[in-house]
Write a protein that holds these residues in place. Structure first.
Motif, PDB file in Angstrom:
ATOM      1  N   PRO A 150       1.219 -45.651   8.716  1.00 36.90           N
ATOM      2  CA  PRO A 150       2.191 -46.277   9.625  1.00 36.90           C
ATOM      3  C   PRO A 150       3.351 -45.338   9.925  1.00 36.90           C
ATOM      4  O   PRO A 150       3.559 -44.336   9.226  1.00 36.90           O
ATOM      5  CB  PRO A 150       2.669 -47.500   8.830  1.00 36.90           C
ATOM      6  CG  PRO A 150       2.491 -47.108   7.400  1.00 36.90           C
ATOM      7  CD  PRO A 150       1.255 -46.243   7.369  1.00 36.90           C
ATOM      8  N   LEU A 151       4.098 -45.671  10.959  1.00 31.90           N
ATOM      9  CA  LEU A 151       5.318 -44.943  11.291  1.00 31.90           C
ATOM     10  C   LEU A 151       6.405 -45.512  10.381  1.00 31.90           C
ATOM     11  O   LEU A 151       7.060 -46.510  10.699  1.00 31.90           O
ATOM     12  CB  LEU A 151       5.648 -45.121  12.769  1.00 31.90           C
ATOM     13  CG  LEU A 151       4.530 -44.648  13.719  1.00 31.90           C
ATOM     14  CD1 LEU A 151       4.782 -45.151  15.132  1.00 31.90           C
ATOM     15  CD2 LEU A 151       4.406 -43.140  13.689  1.00 31.90           C
ATOM     16  N   ASN A 152       6.591 -44.893   9.216  1.00 34.35           N
ATOM     17  CA  ASN A 152       7.361 -45.486   8.124  1.00 34.35           C
ATOM     18  C   ASN A 152       8.815 -45.771   8.463  1.00 34.35           C
ATOM     19  O   ASN A 152       9.410 -46.700   7.918  1.00 34.35           O
ATOM     20  CB  ASN A 152       7.290 -44.587   6.890  1.00 34.35           C
ATOM     21  CG  ASN A 152       5.935 -44.622   6.222  1.00 34.35           C
ATOM     22  OD1 ASN A 152       5.302 -45.670   6.159  1.00 34.35           O
ATOM     23  ND2 ASN A 152       5.483 -43.481   5.728  1.00 34.35           N
ATOM     24  N   ASP A 153       9.416 -44.981   9.343  1.00 28.32           N
ATOM     25  CA  ASP A 153      10.831 -45.147   9.663  1.00 28.32           C
ATOM     26  C   ASP A 153      11.073 -46.085  10.842  1.00 28.32           C
ATOM     27  O   ASP A 153      12.207 -46.229  11.312  1.00 28.32           O
ATOM     28  CB  ASP A 153      11.469 -43.785   9.942  1.00 28.32           C
ATOM     29  CG  ASP A 153      11.463 -42.882   8.717  1.00 28.32           C
ATOM     30  OD1 ASP A 153      11.557 -43.429   7.596  1.00 28.32           O
ATOM     31  OD2 ASP A 153      11.356 -41.656   8.872  1.00 28.32           O
ATOM     32  N   MET A 154       9.987 -46.709  11.324  1.00 26.08           N
ATOM     33  CA  MET A 154      10.103 -47.712  12.384  1.00 26.08           C
ATOM     34  C   MET A 154       9.805 -49.088  11.800  1.00 26.08           C
ATOM     35  O   MET A 154       9.160 -49.202  10.762  1.00 26.08           O
ATOM     36  CB  MET A 154       9.134 -47.394  13.526  1.00 26.08           C
ATOM     37  CG  MET A 154       9.473 -46.122  14.282  1.00 26.08           C
ATOM     38  SD  MET A 154       8.203 -45.656  15.492  1.00 26.08           S
ATOM     39  CE  MET A 154       8.217 -47.060  16.587  1.00 26.08           C
ATOM     40  N   THR A 155      10.280 -50.127  12.466  1.00 26.57           N
ATOM     41  CA  THR A 155      10.009 -51.475  11.976  1.00 26.57           C
ATOM     42  C   THR A 155       8.527 -51.813  12.144  1.00 26.57           C
ATOM     43  O   THR A 155       7.798 -51.163  12.907  1.00 26.57           O
ATOM     44  CB  THR A 155      10.830 -52.525  12.730  1.00 26.57           C
ATOM     45  OG1 THR A 155      10.388 -52.562  14.099  1.00 26.57           O
ATOM     46  CG2 THR A 155      12.312 -52.227  12.659  1.00 26.57           C
ATOM     47  N   VAL A 156       8.120 -52.853  11.444  1.00 31.70           N
ATOM     48  CA  VAL A 156       6.754 -53.357  11.568  1.00 31.70           C
ATOM     49  C   VAL A 156       6.469 -53.731  13.012  1.00 31.70           C
ATOM     50  O   VAL A 156       5.423 -53.388  13.578  1.00 31.70           O
ATOM     51  CB  VAL A 156       6.560 -54.561  10.624  1.00 31.70           C
ATOM     52  CG1 VAL A 156       5.268 -55.305  10.938  1.00 31.70           C
ATOM     53  CG2 VAL A 156       6.583 -54.110   9.166  1.00 31.70           C
TER      54      VAL A 156
ATOM     55  N   HIS B 268       8.367 -49.770   3.800  1.00 33.37           N
ATOM     56  CA  HIS B 268       8.698 -50.630   2.663  1.00 33.37           C
ATOM     57  C   HIS B 268       7.579 -51.613   2.338  1.00 33.37           C
ATOM     58  O   HIS B 268       7.683 -52.349   1.350  1.00 33.37           O
ATOM     59  CB  HIS B 268       9.987 -51.398   2.941  1.00 33.37           C
ATOM     60  CG  HIS B 268      11.192 -50.510   2.999  1.00 33.37           C
ATOM     61  ND1 HIS B 268      12.425 -50.951   3.456  1.00 33.37           N
ATOM     62  CD2 HIS B 268      11.368 -49.201   2.673  1.00 33.37           C
ATOM     63  CE1 HIS B 268      13.298 -49.956   3.404  1.00 33.37           C
ATOM     64  NE2 HIS B 268      12.669 -48.879   2.941  1.00 33.37           N
ATOM     65  N   LEU B 269       6.525 -51.650   3.133  1.00 32.89           N
ATOM     66  CA  LEU B 269       5.405 -52.552   2.879  1.00 32.89           C
ATOM     67  C   LEU B 269       4.548 -52.040   1.725  1.00 32.89           C
ATOM     68  O   LEU B 269       4.431 -50.832   1.518  1.00 32.89           O
ATOM     69  CB  LEU B 269       4.531 -52.690   4.124  1.00 32.89           C
ATOM     70  CG  LEU B 269       5.157 -53.295   5.376  1.00 32.89           C
ATOM     71  CD1 LEU B 269       4.168 -53.217   6.534  1.00 32.89           C
ATOM     72  CD2 LEU B 269       5.593 -54.733   5.142  1.00 32.89           C
ATOM     73  N   ASN B 270       3.907 -52.970   1.007  1.00 34.26           N
ATOM     74  CA  ASN B 270       2.925 -52.547   0.004  1.00 34.26           C
ATOM     75  C   ASN B 270       1.614 -52.203   0.702  1.00 34.26           C
ATOM     76  O   ASN B 270       1.470 -52.384   1.912  1.00 34.26           O
ATOM     77  CB  ASN B 270       2.734 -53.611  -1.080  1.00 34.26           C
ATOM     78  CG  ASN B 270       2.176 -54.928  -0.539  1.00 34.26           C
ATOM     79  OD1 ASN B 270       1.580 -54.968   0.531  1.00 34.26           O
ATOM     80  ND2 ASN B 270       2.373 -56.000  -1.289  1.00 34.26           N
ATOM     81  N   ILE B 271       0.634 -51.723  -0.062  1.00 32.99           N
ATOM     82  CA  ILE B 271      -0.613 -51.232   0.551  1.00 32.99           C
ATOM     83  C   ILE B 271      -1.362 -52.341   1.281  1.00 32.99           C
ATOM     84  O   ILE B 271      -1.917 -52.118   2.362  1.00 32.99           O
ATOM     85  CB  ILE B 271      -1.520 -50.541  -0.499  1.00 32.99           C
ATOM     86  CG1 ILE B 271      -2.753 -49.925   0.182  1.00 32.99           C
ATOM     87  CG2 ILE B 271      -1.940 -51.508  -1.590  1.00 32.99           C
ATOM     88  CD1 ILE B 271      -2.438 -48.844   1.170  1.00 32.99           C
ATOM     89  N   ALA B 272      -1.381 -53.540   0.713  1.00 33.84           N
ATOM     90  CA  ALA B 272      -2.092 -54.640   1.368  1.00 33.84           C
ATOM     91  C   ALA B 272      -1.469 -54.964   2.725  1.00 33.84           C
ATOM     92  O   ALA B 272      -2.176 -55.175   3.717  1.00 33.84           O
ATOM     93  CB  ALA B 272      -2.099 -55.873   0.470  1.00 33.84           C
TER      94      ALA B 272
END
Length: 251
Positions: free
Chosen positions: A90-96, A139-143
């Motif tokens: 994912p684009l980690n520094d962007m929101t979900v 900040h999300l976990n792997i699932a």
């Protein structure tokens, strides 16, 4: 029911390794088609050939009646064929929400930003991440990252979705949740699914039909019960008949 995807004679060699060798299969509209086989059997390579990451040496890929063989991935997505990846990035520094909006902007309908955000929210609802829309993806976990990966593909509004080991690394509770997500994608959106998976009880439970690859070649194809009791498949992949019987009981 007509075929949404037709693959014929697809082959790819990397140096001295024949990764995929003359593979043929079809997927019907609305079908969940499972793809199984040992590590190194050529499953992900087959995905890469279908969605244009790498060109085949020989063979043809036809999607909705149109030849897409060797077409660039961004053009394949525009045709309505999307995929996820085994290793999520994912684009980690962007929101979900922004991650999924990107998928909508570059999807089959090339949506403008406002419409893309709406499609993104719908996709987050489907995968169960609507309440985390404003969270940073990193900040999300792997699932949850795996669900985000699916949402990003869904937001492009595909008609065929390729899932590459979506359940890998998940605990039993997370697996059950993901099974529900996959079923909703087909039942609520009518999307056809081609999925690679090593969790045999899950692939048997979800798939309408299954194809087995071994050393890049199609070993067998059929309904889950046929595959579970195919002597060649048991010998090459499942290991023993008792396991096959348990898989069918669990599914």
């Amino acid at each position: 029911m007509s075929a949404i995807l037709e693959v014929s004679g697809l082959s790819k060699r990397f140096g001295g390794v024949q990764a995929v060798n003359g593979v043929d299969f079809e997927i019907a509209e609305g079908e969940i088609f499972g793809l199984i086989g040992p590590n190194g059997a050529g499953k992900t390579t087959l995905f890469n050939l279908i969605n244009g990451v790498i060109p085949p040496d020989t063979g043809e890929v036809v999607f909705k009646g149109e030849t897409i063989t060797g077409m660039a991935p961004y053009n394949v997505v525009r045709k309505g064929l999307a995929r996820t990846h085994q290793i999520v990035k994912p684009l980690n520094d962007m929101t979900v929400l922004d991650n999924v909006t990107v998928g909508a902007c570059f999807g089959a309908e090339h949506l403008p930003l406002k419409a893309a955000a709406k499609a993104a929210r719908e996709s987050l609802e489907t995968v169960g991440l609507a309440d985390r829309a404003e969270m940073l993806a990193g900040h999300l976990n792997i699932a949850s990252k795996k669900r985000l990966e699916i949402a990003r593909a869904l937001a492009g509004r595909p008609q065929l979705l390729l899932l590459d080991e979506t359940l890998a690394g998940l605990n039993p509770t997370e697996v059950e949740h993901m099974i529900g997500v996959i079923r909703r994608i087909r039942e609520e959106r009518g999307i056809s699914i081609l999925m690679i998976e090593h969790l045999m009880q899950v692939i048997m439970q979800l798939s309408d039909r299954i194809m087995v690859l071994n050393f890049g070649e199609k070993l067998a194809e059929g309904q889950p019960e046929e595959i579970a009791h195919d002597k060649i498949v048991i010998e090459a992949y499942l290991g023993d008949a008792d396991l096959a019987n348990r898989l069918m009981e669990e599914s």
